[in-house]
Design a protein around this motif. Sequence first.
Motif, mmCIF file in Angstrom:
data_model
loop_
_atom_site.group_PDB
_atom_site.id
_atom_site.type_symbol
_atom_site.label_atom_id
_atom_site.label_comp_id
_atom_site.label_asym_id
_atom_site.label_seq_id
_atom_site.Cartn_x
_atom_site.Cartn_y
_atom_site.Cartn_z
ATOM 1 N N HIS A 21 0.867 -1.182 0.000
ATOM 2 C CA HIS A 21 0.000 0.000 0.000
ATOM 3 C C HIS A 21 0.901 1.228 0.000
ATOM 4 O O HIS A 21 1.595 1.501 0.969
ATOM 5 N N ASN A 22 0.904 1.952 -1.106
ATOM 6 C CA ASN A 22 1.747 3.144 -1.265
ATOM 7 C C ASN A 22 3.208 2.868 -0.926
ATOM 8 O O ASN A 22 3.904 3.712 -0.375
ATOM 9 N N GLU A 23 3.666 1.668 -1.246
ATOM 10 C CA GLU A 23 5.074 1.324 -1.037
ATOM 11 C C GLU A 23 5.931 2.090 -2.042
ATOM 12 O O GLU A 23 5.530 2.316 -3.190
ATOM 13 N N ALA A 24 7.105 2.520 -1.606
ATOM 14 C CA ALA A 24 8.030 3.168 -2.541
ATOM 15 C C ALA A 24 8.342 2.193 -3.674
ATOM 16 O O ALA A 24 8.667 1.028 -3.434
ATOM 17 N N TRP A 25 8.217 2.668 -4.922
ATOM 18 C CA TRP A 25 8.398 1.765 -6.059
ATOM 19 C C TRP A 25 9.794 1.163 -6.081
ATOM 20 O O TRP A 25 9.968 -0.008 -6.422
ATOM 21 N N SER A 26 10.784 1.944 -5.692
ATOM 22 C CA SER A 26 12.148 1.413 -5.697
ATOM 23 C C SER A 26 12.269 0.232 -4.735
ATOM 24 O O SER A 26 12.945 -0.766 -5.028
ATOM 25 N N THR A 27 11.599 0.319 -3.601
ATOM 26 C CA THR A 27 11.646 -0.764 -2.619
ATOM 27 C C THR A 27 10.894 -1.996 -3.111
ATOM 28 O O THR A 27 11.378 -3.127 -3.018
ATOM 29 N N LEU A 28 9.692 -1.770 -3.641
ATOM 30 C CA LEU A 28 8.891 -2.881 -4.140
ATOM 31 C C LEU A 28 9.583 -3.591 -5.297
ATOM 32 O O LEU A 28 9.645 -4.827 -5.349
ATOM 33 N N LEU A 29 10.123 -2.800 -6.236
ATOM 34 C CA LEU A 29 10.811 -3.392 -7.382
ATOM 35 C C LEU A 29 12.055 -4.151 -6.957
ATOM 36 O O LEU A 29 12.382 -5.200 -7.518
ATOM 37 N N ARG A 30 12.734 -3.640 -5.946
ATOM 38 C CA ARG A 30 13.926 -4.338 -5.455
ATOM 39 C C ARG A 30 13.536 -5.691 -4.863
ATOM 40 O O ARG A 30 14.236 -6.688 -5.053
ATOM 41 N N THR A 31 12.426 -5.722 -4.146
ATOM 42 C CA THR A 31 11.941 -6.986 -3.592
ATOM 43 C C THR A 31 11.651 -7.980 -4.713
ATOM 44 O O THR A 31 12.111 -9.129 -4.690
ATOM 45 N N VAL A 32 10.898 -7.540 -5.704
ATOM 46 C CA VAL A 32 10.498 -8.435 -6.799
ATOM 47 C C VAL A 32 11.704 -8.914 -7.595
ATOM 48 O O VAL A 32 11.843 -10.113 -7.893
ATOM 49 N N LYS A 90 -1.779 -20.425 -7.815
ATOM 50 C CA LYS A 90 -1.791 -21.727 -8.468
ATOM 51 C C LYS A 90 -0.656 -22.630 -7.996
ATOM 52 O O LYS A 90 -0.617 -23.811 -8.366
ATOM 53 N N GLY A 91 0.278 -22.100 -7.241
ATOM 54 C CA GLY A 91 1.395 -22.900 -6.767
ATOM 55 C C GLY A 91 0.991 -23.856 -5.660
ATOM 56 O O GLY A 91 -0.021 -23.653 -4.972
ATOM 57 N N GLY A 92 1.770 -24.908 -5.464
ATOM 58 C CA GLY A 92 1.491 -25.873 -4.400
ATOM 59 C C GLY A 92 1.813 -25.347 -3.024
ATOM 60 O O GLY A 92 1.350 -25.882 -2.018
ATOM 61 N N VAL A 93 2.650 -24.312 -2.972
ATOM 62 C CA VAL A 93 3.040 -23.684 -1.712
ATOM 63 C C VAL A 93 2.776 -22.192 -1.816
ATOM 64 O O VAL A 93 3.009 -21.588 -2.875
ATOM 65 N N LEU A 94 2.276 -21.608 -0.747
ATOM 66 C CA LEU A 94 2.101 -20.161 -0.677
ATOM 67 C C LEU A 94 3.255 -19.577 0.115
ATOM 68 O O LEU A 94 3.526 -19.995 1.238
ATOM 69 N N THR A 95 3.935 -18.609 -0.480
ATOM 70 C CA THR A 95 5.014 -17.908 0.218
ATOM 71 C C THR A 95 4.623 -16.439 0.327
ATOM 72 O O THR A 95 4.412 -15.777 -0.689
ATOM 73 N N PHE A 96 4.488 -15.960 1.544
ATOM 74 C CA PHE A 96 4.113 -14.571 1.787
ATOM 75 C C PHE A 96 5.354 -13.766 2.146
ATOM 76 O O PHE A 96 6.116 -14.145 3.051
ATOM 77 N N LEU A 97 5.567 -12.671 1.442
ATOM 78 C CA LEU A 97 6.708 -11.791 1.715
ATOM 79 C C LEU A 97 6.226 -10.365 1.928
ATOM 80 O O LEU A 97 5.246 -9.931 1.308
ATOM 81 N N ASP A 98 6.937 -9.631 2.791
ATOM 82 C CA ASP A 98 6.694 -8.193 2.899
ATOM 83 C C ASP A 98 7.146 -7.518 1.611
ATOM 84 O O ASP A 98 7.983 -8.052 0.872
ATOM 85 N N ALA A 99 6.623 -6.332 1.360
ATOM 86 C CA ALA A 99 6.960 -5.605 0.133
ATOM 87 C C ALA A 99 8.292 -4.886 0.233
ATOM 88 O O ALA A 99 8.732 -4.262 -0.727
ATOM 89 N N HIS A 100 8.952 -4.969 1.369
ATOM 90 C CA HIS A 100 10.203 -4.244 1.569
ATOM 91 C C HIS A 100 11.267 -5.189 2.131
ATOM 92 O O HIS A 100 11.748 -5.019 3.245
#
Length: 377
Positions: A21-32, A90-100
Amino acid sequence: MQRKRYDLHKISSTSIIIVYHNEAWSTLLRTVHSIINRSPLVLIKEIILVDDASTRDNYVSHLPVSVKIIRSSNRIGLIRARLLGANVAKGGVLTFLDAHCECSIGWLEPLLARIAEKKDTYKLLNRRNDTTVPFRTPVMAGGLFAIDKTYFEEIGRYDEKMDIWGGENIEMSFRIWQCGGNLEELEQFCIKNLARAAAVWMDEWKTFYFKINPKAAKNHDVDVDSRLKLREKLKCKSFKWYLENIWPEHFLPIDGSASQHAIGKMKLAACVFEIYPRQLFVYTEKGQIMSDESVCLDSPEGAEDTYVVMLACNEILRQKWTYEPTKQILIHAKSNLCLDIPSKTRSEALTLQVCDGSSNQKWLLNQLNGKTNDDYD
């Protein structure tokens, strides 16, 4: 260091769900991009970004096609937003990560391998650092974890009536353990890091720390010469100064001795009618009087007219007490003396005194489990 190899064909792929939610794009993109660049792509079924009603311009649509974007028109909070992602995963495992966060090389393989290895009996993993040796934990942090998708549905997902975020990790941890599951952390690097911090900064108290943290003690010989030189160069204060000026409420023994001295004496104070750890105590089945910070009422001297203190809980006899509900007295097991409140002739600190039936020695313990006072033996 030899790198452990995994048979990626025997490991289920995962849907990685990231809420923002309103995460800095640089931070979100770095995570991805750290996920994409530092993970075997065969293990990533998809990356699902859940936009929880951000108000900023969104250009994450330019990310690779393997990234799926879900947008909520209204702010629904982390818990419900994660469920939105889980609904389409659709994956067999769910992995939850923070956006940062930023993934390191080798972060994903041991996580998914452990779930595959224990699929029949093992249910949930919490992941914060790369390692291959898991250990059980009563509660997970909740920001980064993976769970078998089928089990996630069977165990009841998140509690959808919880708002925004906070407490969902506690609720899920209780549910997993109490309903037959298993919760583990893969966090050995953290233990090594804590050992380094203790070795550099805790001075003589590091011995006490390693004694009560055997896993960290295995790393006590870590190479910290460069950090010790930095401390000397910066002319840093001692750990004793830190305890006296920054954390005077600590439970560590003074002078660094092996538990013979405490931070201070137990004293009477005006009641605070709210959740206040310093005024919350539990009389346990082992006869300990414990606070919620895992420190117990202790009598280092065990003699008449000596003070009682709070120290880290262990199994020593001087931390054992017997409560007699009919007389409402607390008897110190080792000395057979009674816990006594201050009188007009003494200081405000609690002491041990010969049991005399006086009002100074009466304590009322409230039952939390429906038992009567006769059940305190």
